[in-house]
Structures are given as structure tokens and as C-alpha cells.
Design a protein around this motif. Sequence first.
Motif, PDB file in Angstrom:
ATOM      1  N   ARG A  45      38.858  23.840  17.942  1.00 54.20           N
ATOM      2  CA  ARG A  45      39.228  24.512  16.656  1.00 54.20           C
ATOM      3  C   ARG A  45      38.700  25.649  16.236  1.00 54.20           C
ATOM      4  NH1 ARG A  45      37.116  18.552  15.128  1.00 54.20           N
ATOM      5  NH2 ARG A  45      35.062  19.346  15.490  1.00 54.20           N
ATOM      6  N   ILE A  46      37.919  26.419  17.269  1.00 52.55           N
ATOM      7  CA  ILE A  46      37.827  27.660  16.963  1.00 52.55           C
ATOM      8  C   ILE A  46      38.560  28.380  17.655  1.00 52.55           C
ATOM      9  CG2 ILE A  46      36.075  29.677  18.079  1.00 52.55           C
ATOM     10  CD1 ILE A  46      33.689  27.417  18.035  1.00 52.55           C
ATOM     11  N   ILE A  47      39.201  28.053  18.728  1.00 49.15           N
ATOM     12  CA  ILE A  47      40.351  28.760  19.289  1.00 49.15           C
ATOM     13  C   ILE A  47      41.591  28.707  18.122  1.00 49.15           C
ATOM     14  CG2 ILE A  47      41.755  29.095  21.454  1.00 49.15           C
ATOM     15  CD1 ILE A  47      38.839  30.062  21.701  1.00 49.15           C
ATOM     16  N   GLU A  48      41.767  27.592  17.815  1.00 45.39           N
ATOM     17  CA  GLU A  48      42.810  27.579  17.051  1.00 45.39           C
ATOM     18  C   GLU A  48      42.885  28.608  15.758  1.00 45.39           C
ATOM     19  OE1 GLU A  48      43.871  23.716  15.388  1.00 45.39           O
ATOM     20  OE2 GLU A  48      43.648  22.768  17.411  1.00 45.39           O
ATOM     21  N   VAL A  49      41.816  28.621  15.109  1.00 50.32           N
ATOM     22  CA  VAL A  49      41.609  29.573  14.043  1.00 50.32           C
ATOM     23  C   VAL A  49      42.028  30.862  14.636  1.00 50.32           C
ATOM     24  CG1 VAL A  49      39.969  30.665  12.388  1.00 50.32           C
ATOM     25  CG2 VAL A  49      40.063  28.131  12.618  1.00 50.32           C
ATOM     26  N   LEU A  50      41.163  31.307  15.657  1.00 52.97           N
ATOM     27  CA  LEU A  50      41.484  32.619  16.162  1.00 52.97           C
ATOM     28  C   LEU A  50      42.808  33.017  16.470  1.00 52.97           C
ATOM     29  CD1 LEU A  50      38.286  33.175  18.569  1.00 52.97           C
ATOM     30  CD2 LEU A  50      38.454  33.923  16.233  1.00 52.97           C
ATOM     31  N   ILE A  51      43.438  32.289  16.954  1.00 48.47           N
ATOM     32  CA  ILE A  51      44.848  32.666  17.097  1.00 48.47           C
ATOM     33  C   ILE A  51      45.680  32.684  15.878  1.00 48.47           C
ATOM     34  CG2 ILE A  51      46.845  31.469  18.241  1.00 48.47           C
ATOM     35  CD1 ILE A  51      45.368  30.166  20.422  1.00 48.47           C
ATOM     36  N   LYS A  52      45.285  31.911  14.962  1.00 46.54           N
ATOM     37  CA  LYS A  52      45.918  31.990  13.689  1.00 46.54           C
ATOM     38  C   LYS A  52      45.685  33.190  12.924  1.00 46.54           C
ATOM     39  CE  LYS A  52      46.384  29.335   9.477  1.00 46.54           C
ATOM     40  NZ  LYS A  52      46.143  28.314   8.450  1.00 46.54           N
ATOM     41  N   VAL A  53      44.313  33.506  12.902  1.00 42.73           N
ATOM     42  CA  VAL A  53      43.872  34.812  12.272  1.00 42.73           C
ATOM     43  C   VAL A  53      44.405  36.104  12.919  1.00 42.73           C
ATOM     44  CG1 VAL A  53      41.772  35.811  11.391  1.00 42.73           C
ATOM     45  CG2 VAL A  53      41.996  33.452  11.153  1.00 42.73           C
ATOM     46  N   TYR A  54      44.010  36.139  14.165  1.00 44.16           N
ATOM     47  CA  TYR A  54      44.488  37.302  15.052  1.00 44.16           C
ATOM     48  C   TYR A  54      45.569  37.444  15.664  1.00 44.16           C
ATOM     49  CZ  TYR A  54      39.495  38.490  13.763  1.00 44.16           C
ATOM     50  OH  TYR A  54      38.576  38.802  13.103  1.00 44.16           O
ATOM     51  N   GLY A  55      46.177  36.220  16.377  1.00 47.04           N
ATOM     52  CA  GLY A  55      47.367  36.281  16.914  1.00 47.04           C
ATOM     53  C   GLY A  55      48.530  37.239  16.188  1.00 47.04           C
ATOM     54  N   GLU A  56      48.555  37.013  15.153  1.00 45.96           N
ATOM     55  CA  GLU A  56      49.845  37.606  14.279  1.00 45.96           C
ATOM     56  C   GLU A  56      49.637  39.026  14.233  1.00 45.96           C
ATOM     57  OE1 GLU A  56      53.359  38.120  13.000  1.00 45.96           O
ATOM     58  OE2 GLU A  56      52.732  36.441  13.680  1.00 45.96           O
ATOM     59  N   LYS A  57      48.347  39.365  13.939  1.00 46.90           N
ATOM     60  CA  LYS A  57      47.772  40.858  13.900  1.00 46.90           C
ATOM     61  C   LYS A  57      47.957  41.360  15.271  1.00 46.90           C
ATOM     62  CE  LYS A  57      43.637  43.341  13.146  1.00 46.90           C
ATOM     63  NZ  LYS A  57      43.061  43.876  14.436  1.00 46.90           N
ATOM     64  N   VAL A  58      47.567  40.824  16.423  1.00 48.90           N
ATOM     65  CA  VAL A  58      47.944  41.652  17.630  1.00 48.90           C
ATOM     66  C   VAL A  58      49.463  41.914  17.980  1.00 48.90           C
ATOM     67  CG1 VAL A  58      47.433  41.256  19.998  1.00 48.90           C
ATOM     68  CG2 VAL A  58      45.588  40.901  18.701  1.00 48.90           C
ATOM     69  N   ARG A  59      50.160  40.771  17.500  1.00 48.83           N
ATOM     70  CA  ARG A  59      51.652  40.859  18.007  1.00 48.83           C
ATOM     71  C   ARG A  59      52.212  41.918  17.068  1.00 48.83           C
ATOM     72  NH1 ARG A  59      51.238  35.038  18.200  1.00 48.83           N
ATOM     73  NH2 ARG A  59      51.617  34.917  15.958  1.00 48.83           N
ATOM     74  N   LYS A  60      51.877  42.243  15.921  1.00 51.36           N
ATOM     75  CA  LYS A  60      52.244  43.234  14.997  1.00 51.36           C
ATOM     76  C   LYS A  60      51.802  44.648  15.379  1.00 51.36           C
ATOM     77  CE  LYS A  60      52.541  40.792  10.520  1.00 51.36           C
ATOM     78  NZ  LYS A  60      52.055  40.584   9.060  1.00 51.36           N
ATOM     79  N   GLU A  61      50.688  44.535  15.907  1.00 49.50           N
ATOM     80  CA  GLU A  61      50.321  45.857  16.548  1.00 49.50           C
ATOM     81  C   GLU A  61      50.959  46.153  17.923  1.00 49.50           C
ATOM     82  OE1 GLU A  61      46.225  45.487  17.121  1.00 49.50           O
ATOM     83  OE2 GLU A  61      45.651  45.831  14.959  1.00 49.50           O
ATOM     84  N   LYS A  62      51.439  45.329  18.590  1.00 52.12           N
ATOM     85  CA  LYS A  62      51.914  45.535  19.848  1.00 52.12           C
ATOM     86  C   LYS A  62      53.515  45.986  19.486  1.00 52.12           C
ATOM     87  CE  LYS A  62      51.653  42.477  22.990  1.00 52.12           C
ATOM     88  NZ  LYS A  62      51.612  41.026  23.903  1.00 52.12           N
ATOM     89  N   LEU A  63      53.996  45.289  18.648  1.00 54.42           N
ATOM     90  CA  LEU A  63      55.514  45.537  18.080  1.00 54.42           C
ATOM     91  C   LEU A  63      55.456  47.290  17.561  1.00 54.42           C
ATOM     92  CD1 LEU A  63      56.722  42.505  16.506  1.00 54.42           C
ATOM     93  CD2 LEU A  63      57.783  43.509  18.428  1.00 54.42           C
ATOM     94  N   GLU A  64      54.594  47.636  16.880  1.00 57.19           N
ATOM     95  CA  GLU A  64      54.452  49.116  16.210  1.00 57.19           C
ATOM     96  C   GLU A  64      54.425  50.088  17.397  1.00 57.19           C
ATOM     97  OE1 GLU A  64      51.131  49.054  13.694  1.00 57.19           O
ATOM     98  OE2 GLU A  64      52.211  47.886  12.217  1.00 57.19           O
ATOM     99  N   VAL A  65      53.543  49.491  18.436  1.00 62.23           N
ATOM    100  CA  VAL A  65      53.319  50.487  19.772  1.00 62.23           C
ATOM    101  C   VAL A  65      54.779  50.540  20.338  1.00 62.23           C
ATOM    102  CG1 VAL A  65      52.242  50.801  21.821  1.00 62.23           C
ATOM    103  CG2 VAL A  65      50.884  49.980  20.027  1.00 62.23           C
ATOM    104  N   GLN A  66      55.330  49.527  20.511  1.00 60.18           N
ATOM    105  CA  GLN A  66      56.881  49.554  21.281  1.00 60.18           C
ATOM    106  C   GLN A  66      57.758  50.434  20.452  1.00 60.18           C
ATOM    107  OE1 GLN A  66      57.446  45.263  21.789  1.00 60.18           O
ATOM    108  NE2 GLN A  66      56.192  45.119  23.622  1.00 60.18           N
TER     109      GLN A  66
END
Length: 377
Positions: free
Chosen positions: A355-376
Motif C-alpha cells: 500500500r505504501i509503494i502504491e501511494v508513493l507511485i501515485k503521489v510522486y510518479g506523475e511529478k517525476v515524469r513531468k520533471e523529466k519531460l521538462e528537462v527533455q
Amino acid sequence: MLKITIIAGARPNFMKIAPIIKAIQKAKEQGKDIDFRLVHTGQHYDKKMSGSFFEQLGIPEPNANLEAGGGTQAEQTANIMIRFERELTENPADVVLVVGDVTSTMACSITAKKLNTQVIHVEAGIRSGDLSMPEEINRMVTDAITDHFFTTSEIANENLRKAGVEENRIHFVGNTMIDTLISNIDNFIDPNIEVGGEKLKEEGFFVLTLHRPANVDEEGKLKEMMQAIMDGTAKLPVIFPVHPRTAKILENMGIVHENLHYVEPLSYLEFNYLVKNSIAVITDSGGITEETTVMGIPCLTLRDNTERPETITLGTNELVGTDPENLKPYLEKLMSGNWKKGGQIPLWDGKTAGRIIEVLIKVYGEKVRKEKLEVQS
């Protein structure tokens, strides 16, 4: 990729991080963009207290060991902060995940926040109300700067709400230490302790642990407490895992009894084998009260307060207090077969880490993806 730095420093941490690491590894196998770096602060280290935990619980070797053990509370805190600052600067993370309430938990949380790194606290929100406990200060400071809180009970949730934490940052997931207990309960190891040349009989002995200053620092009071324990345990063996040096001090103080048996510190799997097969546990630990509740073993807690009240209201634990006189009626109730049975505690089901990992992916996964796209771009 979501990069998580996981902190472990002392014995209780290892049981809590083991299932989290396994849940991350499982998520990676399922194609999730997540990884971790394990940092051992070195707050506690010896073979029984650390090495065997990594081996028995399937925890990988740490990516870094800060070797920051020893010294006073302040010295240890400072050493951990200095060394972890260097570690996190050289190996940046999206989030730093801390567990429990040891010095490493607080020190690494402060360091991470000052480096503008998100802090995740697993086992957040628990409170004893006793500021004489270093652990209570560690909990309060850590929770004051945590970004997302993973809790073990509704009581912890309410403590955080009262402190002004927004609901969307509180995640009631259960107890990772119980994940570890449930996944290892069939692997417990018999420590082969003999008393009078015979093996211990199931439900024919007590397990004792003591370490808090309120119980062990005052010689006269400690002698009284030990005498009360021996008087009330019906001549059954009392097994006391304790460091040989401490055992020698206790013996020199005259704390000896024919039914009291000092044994060396035990590994996680050995200690819980004893607990599971005992008639009851007498302790001043917090974590042990959780494990006894899940295993249905009576527990007598020699403290005046507890940060785990659910083990009393729902579990097999009773808060005896630190006055030796209080112990007698509890032991009489136990020996007469009238101890409460206890019941299940919500979400203490062995699935907390997932459950912890599910929440972390949900909370931070999108944020990390957006930051990666901004860098690219």
C-alpha cells in the motif's frame, strides 16, 4: 524514475524497511519506474543487532554505511546529519523515507528537508505524551517536517489531524513490522535454550526485556521490579536476552534467581520463536507489544505510558506501569487463566508495504515524469 533513499539505523528499523524494499522490487518487476538506495547510518551495529537482520530478512547490503554510531545523543545526531548530507548531495533522491522514531529518523529527516528533498515518515503520528523519552522528541520533530505520513492506526491519524496535518497527506496503511512478522512466522528459529538440562516447554516460560531508564537506571527500584517478576511467575523460567556485559552488571548488583536465565541477545527469528512459544512477555519495549498482539501472546508492559494504545484497547497488551507493586495483580490474572484474548487490528494484515509503494507511485510518479519531460524539452 522515482528515486527513494531508505534510511535504516537501529534494530527496529530493519523489520520495518524489509517489506518496503521487497515491495519496491516487486513494483520494478511489474515495470514501474521506481528504484531505491539503502543507507545504513550505523547508529547500531553488531552481528546480532544488524548483520543477522540483513541476512535473515532478505535485506540487500546497504549502498552506504555512514558508520555514525556511538557518542551522546547530540554527537550521534550531528554525526549522522553531517555524513548523510554528504551522502544525499552525492546521490540525490526524489524522496527520503524514514521509519520509526530512532535518532537516525530525526537526523536524516532534518538533513533531507534542508536539502529541499521530500520526507516520507512510515509509522508517523504515534505519541506517548512523554517528553522524557528521546523517541518522543524524534517523532515530534520528524512529523513537524514530514511531507507524507504513513500511519499504523486511526489514533495516529487523529494525532496528526490535531497537529494541523491536511487529510491528503495522511495515509492509513497499516504496520510494516507486522508485514515482516507474518512473512517470517513459519521461519522462526529455535534458539535451543536449555534450563536444567531440559529444553523449554511450550507456554512453560516467560520472556523478559528491559532497557528503559525508568526501569534500569535506579538500582534499588530495578531489584524490586525483578523480585516482583520472580515472585509472580510461579517458579517458571524467565528468559532474559541481555548483552553479557549488562548481565554481569545485573549479577554484580545481586539480581540473581534460580528461575532467571540471562541469555545473549538473539536474532529476530530466534527472539520471536521464544515469544511465540512463551506463556507471556514482560517488557518495556514498544514494538514487542505489536508483535505479541498479532501472535496472541499476553504482554505486560512496564511503562507508565505507551505510543501504541491500540495494543491495549484491541490487543493482548496491558500497561502495568513502572511501580513494582503494580505487577502482582496482572501476573495473578495471567496465571489464573483470565488474560484477555485480544483481536485483530485494522490493516495489520501483512500487506502494508504494498500500500505504501502504491501511494508513493501515485503521489510522486506523475511529478517525476513531468520533471523529466521538462528537462527533455
